[in-house]
Scaffold this active site. Structure first.
Site, short mmCIF file in Angstrom:
data_model
loop_
_atom_site.label_atom_id
_atom_site.label_comp_id
_atom_site.label_asym_id
_atom_site.label_seq_id
_atom_site.Cartn_x
_atom_site.Cartn_y
_atom_site.Cartn_z
N ARG A 68 0.84 -1.21 0.00
CA ARG A 68 0.00 0.00 0.00
C ARG A 68 0.87 1.26 0.00
NH1 ARG A 68 -4.59 0.61 4.50
NH2 ARG A 68 -2.79 1.09 5.82
N LYS A 167 -2.61 6.95 1.08
CA LYS A 167 -2.42 7.23 2.51
C LYS A 167 -1.31 8.28 2.61
CE LYS A 167 -2.32 4.64 6.81
NZ LYS A 167 -3.34 5.41 7.50
N GLU A 200 -16.22 6.54 5.58
CA GLU A 200 -15.44 5.83 6.60
C GLU A 200 -15.43 6.69 7.86
OE1 GLU A 200 -11.37 5.40 5.21
OE2 GLU A 200 -11.18 7.54 4.85
N1 PMP Z 1 -9.37 4.90 6.94
C1 PMP Z 1 -8.44 5.82 7.24
C2 PMP Z 1 -8.66 7.23 6.80
C3 PMP Z 1 -7.29 5.45 7.95
O1 PMP Z 1 -6.36 6.35 8.22
C4 PMP Z 1 -7.14 4.10 8.34
C5 PMP Z 1 -5.96 3.63 9.14
N2 PMP Z 1 -4.92 4.33 9.27
C6 PMP Z 1 -8.13 3.18 8.02
C7 PMP Z 1 -9.23 3.61 7.31
C8 PMP Z 1 -7.98 1.73 8.40
O2 PMP Z 1 -6.98 1.14 7.64
P1 PMP Z 1 -6.05 -0.02 8.20
O3 PMP Z 1 -6.93 -1.13 8.58
O4 PMP Z 1 -5.14 -0.35 7.08
O5 PMP Z 1 -5.33 0.55 9.37
#
Ligand code: PMP
Length: 308
Positions: A68, A167, A200
């Site tokens: 990622r 990210k 989200e």
């Molecule tokens: N959405 C956002 C905006 C995030 O920053 C994160 C985690 N950092 C997630 C969802 C969850 O992702 P992950 O399970 O990879 O931590």
């Protein structure tokens, strides 16, 4: 010695137990972990990052996180200074050097120092920073009682403006939502996209169970491709639960039987209230609890073992 320790206990503790952070190939003490004020990571949030967990000496889903990171970097035309194997080694060495058997690792790659203008031309090399730390996002009790969330006015950034799958170091959109939730007494905010669909939470993906089916918003609704989200979808498939990635509205959450959030820091956490409406009977649901159990087993078995 006792007199000295009594007066300098904190100092000694810091010297003996202080974490060493990775900075461009070196391991440095916290106070020496410094980068330029001209780094575009600081000036413009120009960079990418990952939050990774270590459980029982295993770096959970490390390969997925590195992939990622590579995609995020590629999407913002950032050349990562290390390749996959080098990055893997840097993360594992940071854990080993700090004796981190359980904890959190923050991997950051910035665009690097440059001029004050927006253009990344002339920036670099990028800084690679790896911070190992303890983590306890939510108290254990919340995993039994469940979290209450609220939708906030700040919308998730439109994916045509900035793909939410990247990210990046620019989290202002989510930070504003977090502030709005906290101001009204909630720990987590539910973010909608510009169509009013569920995107989200500020740092977590959202799931519901409705009529026995597991739903989560599709990535184009404005969600990050969460690693925990992926792990939960795998567990659900093992449980032979029907799963659908489908646009969801607030109404769908208000009327769901169960709701939970997923994220590296939060893991799988039940959500028992959305916008002042109880989810189901207001207690963590049966399927949610089952998924929490399975997830907690999974984290001990899937990852890169630091002791091998
Ligand atoms: N959405 C956002 C905006 C995030 O920053 C994160 C985690 N950092 C997630 C969802 C969850 O992702 P992950 O399970 O990879 O931590």
């Amino acid at each position: 010695f006792f007199f000295f320790f009594a007066n300098h206990g904190n100092f000694l503790h810091d010297v003996v137990f202080s974490m060493k952070f990775y900075l461009n190939g070196d391991f440095v003490a916290k106070e020496d972990a410094k980068i330029s004020v001209f780094d575009h990571g600081l000036l413009y949030g120009d960079g990418v990052f990952e939050g990774i967990r270590v459980y029982g000496g295993c770096v959970f889903k490390l390969v997925e996180h590195l992939e990622r990171l590579e995609y995020s970097a590629k999407a913002i035309l950032l050349q990562l200074p290390l390749d996959r194997e080098e990055m893997k080694k840097a993360v594992c060495d940071t854990c080993r050097i700090n004796g981190l058997e359980n904890g959190y690792v923050r991997l950051v790659v910035t665009r690097g120092p440059g001029h004050l203008g927006l253009s990344p031309d002339g920036c670099g090399p990028g800084n690679v920073i790896i911070i190992a730390d303890d983590i306890q996002l939510y108290p254990e009790e919340l995993y039994r009682t469940g979290l209450k969330i609220i939708s906030v006015p700040t919308r998730r950034i439109n994916s045509s403006a900035l793909p939410p799958a990247i990210k990046s170091l620019n989290y202002l959109n989510n930070i504003l939502a977090k502030i709005e939730a906290k101001k009204v007494g909630f720990q987590e905010a539910l973010m909608l996209n510009d169509k009013g669909e569920i995107a989200e939470c500020t740092g977590d993906n959202v799931f519901i169970i409705s009529k026995g089916i597991l739903f989560t918003p599709p990535l184009d609704a404005g969600s990050l491709r969460g690693i925990t989200r992926g792990a939960v979808l795998d567990l659900a498939a093992e449980l032979k639960l029907s799963c659908r990635e489908q646009a969801l509205t607030r109404y769908d959450l208000w009327t769901a039987e169960e709701c939970f959030l997923t994220g590296t820091a939060a893991e799988v956490i039940p959500c028992v209230e959305v916008d002042h409406r109880k989810v189901g009977d207001g207690l963590p649901g049966v399927i949610t609890r089952r998924l929490i159990d399975l997830f907690r087993k999974m984290v001990l078995t899937e990852g890169v073992n630091l002791n091998e």
